[in-house]
Design a protein around this motif. Structure first.
Motif, PDB file in Angstrom:
ATOM      1  N   GLN A 157       8.532   3.824  -0.781  1.00  0.00           N
ATOM      2  CA  GLN A 157       7.170   3.814  -1.319  1.00  0.00           C
ATOM      3  C   GLN A 157       6.854   2.438  -1.896  1.00  0.00           C
ATOM      4  O   GLN A 157       7.750   1.613  -2.070  1.00  0.00           O
ATOM      5  N   THR A 158       5.572   2.205  -2.193  1.00  0.00           N
ATOM      6  CA  THR A 158       5.171   0.904  -2.736  1.00  0.00           C
ATOM      7  C   THR A 158       4.226   1.073  -3.924  1.00  0.00           C
ATOM      8  O   THR A 158       3.509   2.069  -4.008  1.00  0.00           O
ATOM      9  N   ILE A 159       4.260   0.092  -4.830  1.00  0.00           N
ATOM     10  CA  ILE A 159       3.223  -0.019  -5.860  1.00  0.00           C
ATOM     11  C   ILE A 159       2.029  -0.657  -5.154  1.00  0.00           C
ATOM     12  O   ILE A 159       2.188  -1.581  -4.365  1.00  0.00           O
ATOM     13  N   SER A 160       0.826  -0.136  -5.410  1.00  0.00           N
ATOM     14  CA  SER A 160      -0.354  -0.615  -4.682  1.00  0.00           C
ATOM     15  C   SER A 160      -0.679  -2.070  -5.005  1.00  0.00           C
ATOM     16  O   SER A 160      -0.346  -2.575  -6.079  1.00  0.00           O
TER      17      SER A 160
ATOM     18  N   ILE B  19      -3.523  11.629  -6.653  1.00  0.00           N
ATOM     19  CA  ILE B  19      -2.445  12.087  -5.775  1.00  0.00           C
ATOM     20  C   ILE B  19      -1.618  10.868  -5.384  1.00  0.00           C
ATOM     21  O   ILE B  19      -2.161   9.925  -4.799  1.00  0.00           O
ATOM     22  N   GLY B  20      -0.317  10.881  -5.710  1.00  0.00           N
ATOM     23  CA  GLY B  20       0.555   9.742  -5.397  1.00  0.00           C
ATOM     24  C   GLY B  20       0.738   8.853  -6.622  1.00  0.00           C
ATOM     25  O   GLY B  20       0.258   7.728  -6.672  1.00  0.00           O
TER      26      GLY B  20
ATOM     27  N   GLY C 226       3.259   4.607 -11.194  1.00  0.00           N
ATOM     28  CA  GLY C 226       2.436   4.909 -12.375  1.00  0.00           C
ATOM     29  C   GLY C 226       1.488   3.776 -12.737  1.00  0.00           C
ATOM     30  O   GLY C 226       0.738   3.868 -13.704  1.00  0.00           O
ATOM     31  N   TYR C 227       1.497   2.708 -11.935  1.00  0.00           N
ATOM     32  CA  TYR C 227       0.648   1.544 -12.258  1.00  0.00           C
ATOM     33  C   TYR C 227      -0.844   1.894 -12.194  1.00  0.00           C
ATOM     34  O   TYR C 227      -1.593   1.653 -13.152  1.00  0.00           O
TER      35      TYR C 227
ATOM     36  N   ARG D  33       5.314  13.473  -5.211  1.00  0.00           N
ATOM     37  CA  ARG D  33       6.273  14.373  -4.547  1.00  0.00           C
ATOM     38  C   ARG D  33       7.731  13.986  -4.798  1.00  0.00           C
ATOM     39  O   ARG D  33       8.615  14.828  -4.650  1.00  0.00           O
TER      40      ARG D  33
ATOM     41  N   LEU E 110      10.541   9.193  -8.906  1.00  0.00           N
ATOM     42  CA  LEU E 110       9.385   8.321  -9.170  1.00  0.00           C
ATOM     43  C   LEU E 110       8.529   8.900 -10.290  1.00  0.00           C
ATOM     44  O   LEU E 110       8.060   8.174 -11.176  1.00  0.00           O
TER      45      LEU E 110
ATOM     46  N   THR F  12      -3.750   7.929  -3.403  1.00  0.00           N
ATOM     47  CA  THR F  12      -3.181   6.590  -3.202  1.00  0.00           C
ATOM     48  C   THR F  12      -2.135   6.583  -2.089  1.00  0.00           C
ATOM     49  O   THR F  12      -1.194   5.809  -2.103  1.00  0.00           O
TER      50      THR F  12
ATOM     51  N   VAL G 273       1.041   3.633   2.270  1.00  0.00           N
ATOM     52  CA  VAL G 273       2.080   4.499   2.833  1.00  0.00           C
ATOM     53  C   VAL G 273       1.429   5.851   3.132  1.00  0.00           C
ATOM     54  O   VAL G 273       0.420   6.201   2.534  1.00  0.00           O
ATOM     55  N   PRO G 274       2.023   6.620   4.068  1.00  0.00           N
ATOM     56  CA  PRO G 274       1.372   7.881   4.449  1.00  0.00           C
ATOM     57  C   PRO G 274       1.418   8.960   3.365  1.00  0.00           C
ATOM     58  O   PRO G 274       2.350   9.011   2.566  1.00  0.00           O
ATOM     59  N   PHE G 275       0.400   9.773   3.389  1.00  0.00           N
ATOM     60  CA  PHE G 275       0.318  10.987   2.599  1.00  0.00           C
ATOM     61  C   PHE G 275       1.180  12.015   3.337  1.00  0.00           C
ATOM     62  O   PHE G 275       0.970  12.253   4.526  1.00  0.00           O
ATOM     63  N   VAL G 276       2.180  12.565   2.645  1.00  0.00           N
ATOM     64  CA  VAL G 276       3.131  13.446   3.322  1.00  0.00           C
ATOM     65  C   VAL G 276       2.996  14.864   2.777  1.00  0.00           C
ATOM     66  O   VAL G 276       3.330  15.113   1.631  1.00  0.00           O
ATOM     67  N   PRO G 277       2.485  15.807   3.582  1.00  0.00           N
ATOM     68  CA  PRO G 277       2.393  17.183   3.100  1.00  0.00           C
ATOM     69  C   PRO G 277       3.789  17.765   2.891  1.00  0.00           C
ATOM     70  O   PRO G 277       4.782  17.166   3.315  1.00  0.00           O
TER      71      PRO G 277
HETATM   72  N1  SAH Z   1      -0.542   4.595  -7.064  1.00  0.00           N
HETATM   73  C1  SAH Z   1       0.826   4.165  -6.880  1.00  0.00           C
HETATM   74  C2  SAH Z   1       1.142   3.858  -5.437  1.00  0.00           C
HETATM   75  C3  SAH Z   1       1.659   5.021  -4.802  1.00  0.00           C
HETATM   76  S1  SAH Z   1       2.309   4.880  -3.157  1.00  0.00           S
HETATM   77  C4  SAH Z   1       1.162   2.965  -7.743  1.00  0.00           C
HETATM   78  O1  SAH Z   1       0.246   2.400  -8.346  1.00  0.00           O
HETATM   79  O2  SAH Z   1       2.332   2.631  -7.824  1.00  0.00           O
HETATM   80  C5  SAH Z   1       1.941   6.529  -2.657  1.00  0.00           C
HETATM   81  C6  SAH Z   1       2.699   7.611  -3.359  1.00  0.00           C
HETATM   82  O3  SAH Z   1       2.217   8.847  -2.858  1.00  0.00           O
HETATM   83  C7  SAH Z   1       4.193   7.585  -3.082  1.00  0.00           C
HETATM   84  O4  SAH Z   1       4.899   7.510  -4.290  1.00  0.00           O
HETATM   85  C8  SAH Z   1       4.445   8.900  -2.351  1.00  0.00           C
HETATM   86  O5  SAH Z   1       5.695   9.479  -2.666  1.00  0.00           O
HETATM   87  C9  SAH Z   1       3.293   9.751  -2.821  1.00  0.00           C
HETATM   88  N2  SAH Z   1       2.927  10.876  -1.940  1.00  0.00           N
HETATM   89  C10 SAH Z   1       2.806  10.875  -0.607  1.00  0.00           C
HETATM   90  N3  SAH Z   1       2.407  12.087  -0.161  1.00  0.00           N
HETATM   91  C11 SAH Z   1       2.297  12.877  -1.260  1.00  0.00           C
HETATM   92  C12 SAH Z   1       1.946  14.245  -1.464  1.00  0.00           C
HETATM   93  N4  SAH Z   1       1.639  15.069  -0.448  1.00  0.00           N
HETATM   94  N5  SAH Z   1       1.923  14.719  -2.725  1.00  0.00           N
HETATM   95  C13 SAH Z   1       2.248  13.915  -3.767  1.00  0.00           C
HETATM   96  N6  SAH Z   1       2.587  12.625  -3.638  1.00  0.00           N
HETATM   97  C14 SAH Z   1       2.616  12.097  -2.403  1.00  0.00           C
END
Ligand code: SAH
Length: 215
Positions: free
Chosen positions: A59-62, A85-86, A90-91, A108, A112, A151, A206-210
């Motif tokens: 995963q990445t920080i945005s 979501i995501g 925590g940034y 998820r 993290l 995100t 990064v992809p949204f993963v259900p």
């Molecule tokens: N906003 C974050 C960047 C997040 S990267 C920041 O500022 O650092 C995207 C995040 O979405 C990842 O940590 C990934 O694990 C999470 N993610 C992906 N699919 C998800 C889902 N279905 N439910 C919850 N989190 C999800």
């Protein structure tokens, strides 16, 4: 002990955000969040680059400019109840929290989520509730939300999240497949339940993963 003040790298980043048209209230909010706290030791020197950086678990920080653009698009005020979501590092949560009444954020990956919560506590940010789970289900117990921010890149606008958006509410979400850059989309929920959609340009997430996903 005197407060250490902002990191010197922050000045360059703020300049770059300004040059890209980010408005003052958003700049101020971002200046107050020490981004170096949200990246691993190995990336400390790059914490103030306008770039996404690895945070583990693939995963990445945005990227800061994208954090700014998404925050701005949400048009927050201190009455807003917000769903993110995501959580990731925590940034983005730390930037949003002071601009809204309450933030609910879902991640998820448990590791993290734990690290993000520890950072928010260290910054004395107390209006954020975190949860480990599948964000594609939203947070039904707390719906409706005035604002929703996703995100991670979704293939389509998630209907469950539109359902959990209040009338007049705003959602920002990157839409597109994981192989390519995505379009950042702003969704406004209208009184008749319909949505108004605005394209805010290219982003890369990064992809949204259900729940059943394996990334
Ligand atoms: N906003 C974050 C960047 C997040 S990267 C920041 O500022 O650092 C995207 C995040 O979405 C990842 O940590 C990934 O694990 C999470 N993610 C992906 N699919 C998800 C889902 N279905 N439910 C919850 N989190 C999800």
């Amino acid at each position: 002990m005197a407060h250490p003040g902002p990191h010197p790298g922050m000045m360059q980043l703020v300049l770059e955000l300004r040059q890209n048209g980010v408005a003052d209230p958003i700049i101020t909010a971002m200046e107050r969040v020490p981004r170096e706290m949200f990246v691993a030791q190995a990336f400390q020197e790059r914490a103030f680059e306008n770039a996404a950086l690895p945070i583990g678990h693939h995963q990445t920080i945005s990227q800061p400019l994208v954090v700014a653009q998404m925050t701005e698009a949400l048009a927050l005020n201190d009455r807003c109840k917000v769903l993110e979501i995501g959580t990731g590092s925590g940034y983005q949560s730390a930037v949003l929290a002071p601009l809204c009444r309450r933030l609910y954020t879902i991640e998820r990956h448990k590791a993290l989520q734990d690290e993000a919560l520890a950072r928010l506590q260290a910054l004395r940010i107390h209006n954020v509730t975190t949860r480990c789970g599948d964000g594609s289900k939203g947070w039904p117990e707390q719906a409706p939300f005035d604002r929703i921010i996703v995100t991670a890149a979704a293939v389509d606008i998630p209907p469950v999240l539109v359902d959990q958006l209040a009338v007049g509410g705003i959602m920002v979400v990157p839409i597109g497949d994981e192989q390519h850059d995505q379009r950042l989309v702003k969704v406004v929920k209208l009184a008749d339940g319909d949505t108004e959609i605005t394209d805010l340009g290219w982003v890369r997430f990064v992809p949204f993963v259900p729940d059943d996903g394996h990334a």
